[in-house]
Design a protein around this motif. Structure first.
Motif, PDB file in Angstrom:
ATOM      1  N   SER A  17       0.695  -1.262   0.181  1.00 53.85           N
ATOM      2  CA  SER A  17       0.014   0.042   0.097  1.00 53.85           C
ATOM      3  C   SER A  17       0.701   1.110  -0.116  1.00 53.85           C
ATOM      4  CB  SER A  17      -1.031  -0.009   1.310  1.00 53.85           C
ATOM      5  OG  SER A  17      -1.664   1.000   1.348  1.00 53.85           O
ATOM      6  N   ARG A  18       0.337   2.461  -0.633  1.00 56.02           N
ATOM      7  CA  ARG A  18       1.022   3.632  -0.677  1.00 56.02           C
ATOM      8  C   ARG A  18       0.744   4.156   0.883  1.00 56.02           C
ATOM      9  NH1 ARG A  18      -2.514   3.638  -5.378  1.00 56.02           N
ATOM     10  NH2 ARG A  18      -1.133   3.648  -7.081  1.00 56.02           N
ATOM     11  N   HIS A  39      -1.864 -13.939   1.701  1.00 60.39           N
ATOM     12  CA  HIS A  39      -2.313 -13.476   0.312  1.00 60.39           C
ATOM     13  C   HIS A  39      -0.810 -12.457  -0.202  1.00 60.39           C
ATOM     14  CE1 HIS A  39      -6.852 -14.561  -0.143  1.00 60.39           C
ATOM     15  NE2 HIS A  39      -5.774 -15.440   0.067  1.00 60.39           N
ATOM     16  N   ASN A  40      -0.642 -12.561  -1.281  1.00 60.33           N
ATOM     17  CA  ASN A  40       0.235 -11.526  -2.020  1.00 60.33           C
ATOM     18  C   ASN A  40      -0.325 -10.126  -1.952  1.00 60.33           C
ATOM     19  OD1 ASN A  40       2.724 -10.611  -3.040  1.00 60.33           O
ATOM     20  ND2 ASN A  40       1.700 -10.918  -5.017  1.00 60.33           N
ATOM     21  N   GLY A  41      -1.702 -10.348  -2.288  1.00 60.23           N
ATOM     22  CA  GLY A  41      -2.518  -9.038  -2.176  1.00 60.23           C
ATOM     23  C   GLY A  41      -2.361  -7.985  -3.296  1.00 60.23           C
ATOM     24  N   TYR A  42      -1.914  -8.467  -4.386  1.00 57.67           N
ATOM     25  CA  TYR A  42      -1.639  -7.474  -5.742  1.00 57.67           C
ATOM     26  C   TYR A  42      -2.881  -7.566  -6.487  1.00 57.67           C
ATOM     27  CZ  TYR A  42       0.224  -5.531  -9.932  1.00 57.67           C
ATOM     28  OH  TYR A  42       0.126  -4.647 -10.899  1.00 57.67           O
ATOM     29  N   TYR A  43      -3.466  -6.377  -6.774  1.00 58.52           N
ATOM     30  CA  TYR A  43      -4.602  -6.397  -7.731  1.00 58.52           C
ATOM     31  C   TYR A  43      -4.003  -5.896  -8.922  1.00 58.52           C
ATOM     32  CZ  TYR A  43      -7.832  -7.458  -4.133  1.00 58.52           C
ATOM     33  OH  TYR A  43      -8.351  -8.239  -3.083  1.00 58.52           O
ATOM     34  N   PRO A  44      -4.243  -6.329 -10.002  1.00 68.48           N
ATOM     35  CA  PRO A  44      -3.805  -5.960 -11.443  1.00 68.48           C
ATOM     36  C   PRO A  44      -4.290  -4.588 -11.641  1.00 68.48           C
ATOM     37  CG  PRO A  44      -4.099  -8.330 -11.522  1.00 68.48           C
ATOM     38  CD  PRO A  44      -4.496  -7.840 -10.280  1.00 68.48           C
ATOM     39  N   SER A  90       1.429  -0.437 -10.582  1.00 64.62           N
ATOM     40  CA  SER A  90       2.428  -1.022 -11.444  1.00 64.62           C
ATOM     41  C   SER A  90       2.945  -1.870 -10.773  1.00 64.62           C
ATOM     42  CB  SER A  90       3.075   0.195 -12.161  1.00 64.62           C
ATOM     43  OG  SER A  90       3.998   0.922 -11.102  1.00 64.62           O
ATOM     44  N   TYR A  91       3.806  -2.748 -11.644  1.00 64.39           N
ATOM     45  CA  TYR A  91       4.770  -3.593 -10.953  1.00 64.39           C
ATOM     46  C   TYR A  91       5.945  -2.927 -10.382  1.00 64.39           C
ATOM     47  CZ  TYR A  91       2.795  -7.654 -13.426  1.00 64.39           C
ATOM     48  OH  TYR A  91       2.188  -9.013 -13.659  1.00 64.39           O
ATOM     49  N   ILE A  92       6.289  -1.839 -10.896  1.00 66.24           N
ATOM     50  CA  ILE A  92       7.383  -1.077 -10.344  1.00 66.24           C
ATOM     51  C   ILE A  92       6.978  -0.673  -8.979  1.00 66.24           C
ATOM     52  CG2 ILE A  92       8.872   1.126 -10.584  1.00 66.24           C
ATOM     53  CD1 ILE A  92       8.909   0.411 -13.631  1.00 66.24           C
ATOM     54  N   GLU A  93       6.117   0.019  -8.886  1.00 65.21           N
ATOM     55  CA  GLU A  93       5.546   0.709  -8.062  1.00 65.21           C
ATOM     56  C   GLU A  93       5.443  -0.262  -6.699  1.00 65.21           C
ATOM     57  OE1 GLU A  93       2.199   3.617  -5.836  1.00 65.21           O
ATOM     58  OE2 GLU A  93       1.751   2.821  -7.763  1.00 65.21           O
ATOM     59  N   TRP A  94       4.647  -1.442  -6.878  1.00 65.48           N
ATOM     60  CA  TRP A  94       4.581  -2.431  -6.093  1.00 65.48           C
ATOM     61  C   TRP A  94       5.879  -3.058  -5.523  1.00 65.48           C
ATOM     62  CZ3 TRP A  94       0.376  -4.229  -3.396  1.00 65.48           C
ATOM     63  CH2 TRP A  94       0.371  -5.473  -2.904  1.00 65.48           C
ATOM     64  N   MET A  95       6.722  -3.303  -6.168  1.00 67.07           N
ATOM     65  CA  MET A  95       8.285  -3.899  -5.864  1.00 67.07           C
ATOM     66  C   MET A  95       9.084  -3.206  -5.113  1.00 67.07           C
ATOM     67  SD  MET A  95       8.456  -6.839  -6.398  1.00 67.07           S
ATOM     68  CE  MET A  95      10.100  -6.941  -6.127  1.00 67.07           C
ATOM     69  N   GLU A 138      -3.472 -12.388  -9.472  1.00 68.97           N
ATOM     70  CA  GLU A 138      -2.039 -11.997 -10.344  1.00 68.97           C
ATOM     71  C   GLU A 138      -2.558 -12.742 -11.665  1.00 68.97           C
ATOM     72  OE1 GLU A 138      -0.751 -11.644  -6.350  1.00 68.97           O
ATOM     73  OE2 GLU A 138      -1.820 -12.967  -7.415  1.00 68.97           O
ATOM     74  N   GLU A 139      -2.160 -11.924 -12.804  1.00 72.55           N
ATOM     75  CA  GLU A 139      -2.579 -12.620 -14.137  1.00 72.55           C
ATOM     76  C   GLU A 139      -1.329 -13.601 -14.611  1.00 72.55           C
ATOM     77  OE1 GLU A 139      -5.253  -8.851 -15.724  1.00 72.55           O
ATOM     78  OE2 GLU A 139      -2.921  -8.853 -15.990  1.00 72.55           O
ATOM     79  N   ASN A 140      -0.177 -13.317 -13.986  1.00 73.15           N
ATOM     80  CA  ASN A 140       1.095 -14.112 -14.216  1.00 73.15           C
ATOM     81  C   ASN A 140       2.042 -14.234 -13.024  1.00 73.15           C
ATOM     82  OD1 ASN A 140       2.963 -12.046 -14.323  1.00 73.15           O
ATOM     83  ND2 ASN A 140       1.730 -11.235 -16.192  1.00 73.15           N
ATOM     84  N   SER A 141       3.137 -15.215 -13.414  1.00 68.22           N
ATOM     85  CA  SER A 141       3.919 -15.379 -12.087  1.00 68.22           C
ATOM     86  C   SER A 141       4.981 -14.328 -11.808  1.00 68.22           C
ATOM     87  CB  SER A 141       4.474 -16.756 -12.184  1.00 68.22           C
ATOM     88  OG  SER A 141       5.164 -16.737 -13.430  1.00 68.22           O
ATOM     89  N   PHE A 142       5.034 -13.344 -12.956  1.00 69.95           N
ATOM     90  CA  PHE A 142       6.285 -12.566 -12.820  1.00 69.95           C
ATOM     91  C   PHE A 142       6.317 -11.843 -11.573  1.00 69.95           C
ATOM     92  CE2 PHE A 142       7.997  -8.435 -13.176  1.00 69.95           C
ATOM     93  CZ  PHE A 142       9.486  -8.674 -13.922  1.00 69.95           C
ATOM     94  N   LEU A 143       5.397 -11.280 -10.964  1.00 73.79           N
ATOM     95  CA  LEU A 143       5.552 -10.536  -9.888  1.00 73.79           C
ATOM     96  C   LEU A 143       6.030 -11.091  -8.765  1.00 73.79           C
ATOM     97  CD1 LEU A 143       5.194  -7.419  -9.153  1.00 73.79           C
ATOM     98  CD2 LEU A 143       3.021  -7.977  -8.408  1.00 73.79           C
ATOM     99  N   MET A 144       5.299 -12.227  -8.358  1.00 74.53           N
ATOM    100  CA  MET A 144       5.831 -12.901  -7.281  1.00 74.53           C
ATOM    101  C   MET A 144       7.204 -13.523  -7.381  1.00 74.53           C
ATOM    102  SD  MET A 144       2.038 -14.781  -6.187  1.00 74.53           S
ATOM    103  CE  MET A 144       2.372 -15.294  -4.696  1.00 74.53           C
ATOM    104  N   ASN A 145       7.587 -14.055  -8.575  1.00 73.24           N
ATOM    105  CA  ASN A 145       8.878 -14.321  -8.711  1.00 73.24           C
ATOM    106  C   ASN A 145       9.886 -13.368  -8.328  1.00 73.24           C
ATOM    107  OD1 ASN A 145       8.940 -17.193  -9.349  1.00 73.24           O
ATOM    108  ND2 ASN A 145       8.318 -16.843 -11.496  1.00 73.24           N
ATOM    109  N   GLU A 146       9.566 -12.111  -8.745  1.00 74.55           N
ATOM    110  CA  GLU A 146      10.425 -11.021  -8.247  1.00 74.55           C
ATOM    111  C   GLU A 146      10.642 -10.570  -7.136  1.00 74.55           C
ATOM    112  OE1 GLU A 146      12.310  -8.860 -10.727  1.00 74.55           O
ATOM    113  OE2 GLU A 146      12.046 -10.452 -11.880  1.00 74.55           O
ATOM    114  N   LEU A 147       9.385 -10.883  -6.361  1.00 82.20           N
ATOM    115  CA  LEU A 147       9.486 -10.718  -4.854  1.00 82.20           C
ATOM    116  C   LEU A 147      10.328 -11.663  -4.210  1.00 82.20           C
ATOM    117  CD1 LEU A 147       8.456  -9.375  -2.157  1.00 82.20           C
ATOM    118  CD2 LEU A 147       6.469 -10.783  -2.406  1.00 82.20           C
TER     119      LEU A 147
END
Length: 263
Positions: free
Chosen positions: A72-73, A103-108, A112-117, A145-154
């Motif tokens: 969250s911001r 839960h990872n808690g990300y909502y597409p 953005s991926y950048i901001e979340w990370m 999540e629509e794909n695995s990218f963000l969780m892998n980056e985390l």
């Protein structure tokens, strides 16, 4: 592969399943803020409801998730998130649980991926810093999540023997266009836990493993020798019974030896 069942019904409805099969119990009750605030009271209720099984069954805890956000911001939101997640972790310690699922808690399209990370690795590292010596595992679960990218980056920032991923195949089937096999391959060593349930790709139905578009047994057969745990998240008790029977016939679970557990 150790099999658990997620408790999505009253304890009395699943006692016979816990007695029959050598399975664990993933407790969902403490996803509720009300139950977290009265955790000692509800733990005592569990001891009474499970009786002789309390010391024989292995536990996992499903942590809180509603309105919580690790990325969250708003610092006040992350403070509340930490407070609730810590409460669930405290429950796990009191019940000698093996793991907690968050839960990872990300909502597409919300972040953005950048901001979340920019936020989530710091959040989880802060949350985990005083827990490194505990035996309790933490699994972060995909939902929207629509794909695995963000969780892998985390995971590149926080993965260790204690912290890993939970792949919910039902969520993948509904919210992602990427094949489940690709998710599994992509998660690789990061995946230590799975939520198993079926659906027809239109909604998160939490059906039996043989009721939907996924060939769950085929998926599990490919993971049979992996050092992972799975939990059946099936709403209907009769469908849960059928699913456990299928897992038993396919060699994924065994009958419980009550005498061996001294109960």
């Amino acid at each position: 592969m150790k099999v658990y069942i997620s408790q999505l019904t009253e304890t009395e409805n699943i006692i016979d399943l816990l007695e029959k099969y050598d399975i664990g119990l993933e407790i969902v009750l403490f996803a509720s803020p009300y139950c977290l605030d009265k955790q000692d009271e509800f733990i005592e209720i569990y001891k009474k409801e499970l009786g002789r099984l309390y010391d024989a069954v292995e536990f996992g805890i499903h942590g809180p998730y509603a309105e919580l956000s690790a990325g969250s911001r708003d610092n006040l939101i992350t403070q509340v998130s930490t407070y609730r997640m810590q409460q669930a972790y405290d429950v796990a310690k009191k019940m000698d649980a093996n793991y907690v699922v968050y839960h990872n808690g990300y909502y597409p399209k919300t972040y953005s991926y950048i901001e979340w990370m920019q936020r989530t690795p710091k959040y989880w590292n802060n949350f985990l810093k005083d827990k490194k010596d505990d035996d309790i595992k933490i699994h972060l679960e995909n939902v929207h999540e629509e794909n695995s990218f963000l969780m892998n980056e985390l995971m590149k920032h926080i993965y260790d023997e204690k912290t890993s991923l939970c792949l919910d195949i039902g969520h993948v089937n509904v919210y992602s266009k990427v094949d489940i096999e690709d998710w599994i391959k992509s998660f690789g060593q990061y995946m230590k836990h799975m939520h198993i349930h079926n659906n027809y790709g239109d909604e998160d139905s939490h059906f039996a493993i043989n009721k939907g578009t996924m060939d769950v047994i085929s998926i599990l057969n490919k993971l049979k020798d992996k050092d992972i745990t799975i939990s059946l998240e099936i709403t209907d008790v009769n469908e849960l019974r059928d699913s456990l029977d299928i897992l038993y016939k396919n060699g994924f679970i065994k009958l419980r030896e009550l005498a061996k557990n001294n109960i």
